[in-house]
Design an enzyme around this catalytic site. Structure first.
Site, PDB file in Angstrom:
ATOM      1  N   GLY A 208      -3.916 -52.887 -29.683  1.00 57.13           N
ATOM      2  CA  GLY A 208      -1.808 -52.242 -30.042  1.00 57.13           C
ATOM      3  C   GLY A 208      -0.971 -51.548 -29.308  1.00 57.13           C
ATOM      4  CG  ASN A 209       2.941 -52.569 -28.848  1.00 56.81           C
ATOM      5  OD1 ASN A 209       3.445 -51.762 -29.477  1.00 56.81           O
ATOM      6  ND2 ASN A 209       2.361 -53.822 -28.890  1.00 56.81           N
ATOM      7  CE1 TYR A 210       0.128 -44.945 -27.909  1.00 59.09           C
ATOM      8  CE2 TYR A 210      -0.088 -45.757 -25.799  1.00 59.09           C
ATOM      9  CZ  TYR A 210      -0.774 -44.722 -26.548  1.00 59.09           C
ATOM     10  OH  TYR A 210      -1.552 -43.972 -26.745  1.00 59.09           O
ATOM     11  CB  SER A 211       6.197 -51.257 -29.933  1.00 59.32           C
ATOM     12  OG  SER A 211       7.082 -50.985 -30.991  1.00 59.32           O
ATOM     13  CB  ALA A 276       6.088 -53.705 -28.038  1.00 57.88           C
TER      14      ALA A 276
END
Ligand code: CTP
Length: 404
Positions: A208-211, A276
């Site tokens: 995943g990512n930090y969005s 994102a």
């Protein structure tokens, strides 16, 4: 309920008519409005803040700080769809006319960007005094609306002009105002993607990512505030929105986001892809938890569908397609290349270099790059203001193309 979802600040000043305001708040709430009350010290001699807090279901604010808490007048001013100063005493009217600011109420007034309604209330002689009439003329010239005073019995015992308009009439005044305001995106549909995507590795892990989706949610709200009906395709995040014109479609993976976006794009006049999205997913999604091995682990990844590029391929002339770019090098060049390659009408360029910009922050620093060669560098600002700027640019572009 024609004030449905409208955010209204009722600002109460020191006039005997203040005793009518709890009833007024009830009528506003009954019409669907969310009400926050700001009160002056003089007003609290005429009406109980506790009664106002109870009927508005919000704390009543009176000073710029309450003990350790600072009441952010700028935020309050931006929150509101309308500010109503009722009753407005001769004293407060004088301050509004001359830009004086010695209490929270005046600070909120000076910070408000929404329409302002002023309902004066005073004795007839005060009302007719040339200085009062001069002040009325001044506040009108600033674009404020005066809710006319009534004729009848006054607190002095005299009968004449100067009574605050009746609460029922003020509610009708606001209802008429909001039903008659044509919003620039009335009748249009929008699609917004926001948040991260999670690509499953096994039943307990993902890439995943930090969005957080904060920017995309702010854009949805800015579009809805301008009259659009929005489908918000939202990746996994703890944030959401309850705006009545926004339908939230929750998704997890890039593929689910792609499917949901393709489903609703056909009816979208505007699409803003702020999510994102993961560019790759694990080729194999294990059904059992991956066990630790002696050595390292190599993952094979497969490319996800590029939602923006796919929508760019099927975009019709009446659709406005906006993408985001997060670049670390050759920012402008890369963003322009992305605009062309994905057939977007505008790219919102985020720079990770700017402090206070990017994932999770409340602020953002963006540049708007349009397909007519235009570029607008905007200052560091709240995500809400950045969202308004993006939506303002979209509206401008649609007017220019005469597809508004
Ligand atoms: N985007 C998308 N679907 C993807 C990847 C990205 O819709 N699978 C959208 C994003 O929502 C954003 C824009 O494409 O609006 C830019 O994404 P970005 O990842 O920065 O661009 P890429 O084209 O993937 O290029 P690169 O990662 O090389 O910068």
């Amino acid at each position: 309920m024609s004030l449905n979802g409208k955010k209204i600040i009722l600002a109460i000043t020191g006039s005997i008519a203040a005793y009518k305001t709890p009833q007024f708040v009830r009528l506003l709430v009954k019409s669907g409005a969310e009400v926050k009350v700001v009160i002056t010290d003089a007003a609290s001699a005429f009406v109980s803040p506790l009664a106002l807090a109870t009927v508005s279901k919000n704390p009543v604010l009176s000073s710029v700080s309450d003990g350790a808490t600072w009441n952010n007048h700028v935020e309050l001013g931006l929150w509101a769809d309308a500010l109503l100063i009722a009753p407005c005493s001769a004293n407060t009217l004088g301050k509004l006319a001359n830009g004086l600011c010695d209490n929270l109420l005046c600070a909120v007034y000076l910070s408000a960007r929404c329409p302002v309604f002023i309902a004066p209330a005073m004795d007839e002689d005060m009302w007719k005094h040339p200085s009062t009439q001069l002040n009325i003329g001044k506040v009108k010239s600033y674009g404020n609306q005066i809710i006319p005073v009534g004729h009848g019995e006054l607190a002095s015992g005299l009968v004449g002009e100067g009574r605050m308009a009746e609460p029922e009439d003020m509610v009708s005044h606001l209802e008429d105002f909001f039903t008659n305001v044509p919003l620039p995106l009335n009748g249009l549909n929008a699609l917004v993607t926001a948040g991260p995507t999670y690509e499953k590795l096994d039943p307990v892990r993902f890439i995943g990512n930090y969005s957080t989706g904060k920017m995309g949610i702010a854009i949805s709200e800015a579009l809805a505030a301008k009259g659009a009906i929005v489908n918000l395709v939202l990746g996994p995040t703890h944030l959401s929105t309850s705006h009545q014109n926004i339908k939230v479609i929750k998704v997890e993976s890039a593929h689910e986001m792609y499917d949901a976006s393709m489903r609703v794009f056909g009816e979208a006049h505007i699409a803003v892809l702020s999510a994102a999205v993961a560019d790759y997913r694990p080729t194999l999604k294990e059904t059992e938890k991956i066990k630790k091995k002696e050595n390292g682990l190599t993952l094979e990844l497969t490319k996800t569908e590029d939602i923006l590029a796919n929508l760019g391929k099927i975009k019709a002339h009446w659709q406005t397609l906006v993408g985001f770019a997060l670049e670390t090098t050759n920012e402008l060049e890369n963003a322009r290349e992305k605009l062309i390659r994905k057939n977007a009408d505008m790219i919102v360029l985020n720079s990770l270099k700017d402090e206070g910009a990017g994932f999770g922050h409340d602020t953002n620093k963006i540049s708007l790059i349009t397909n007519d060669g235009g570029i607008k560098d905007l200052p560091l600002q709240s995500k809400k203001d950045a969202a308004n700027a993006i939506v303002g640019q979209i509206i401008e572009m649609r007017y220019a193309k005469e597809i508004a």
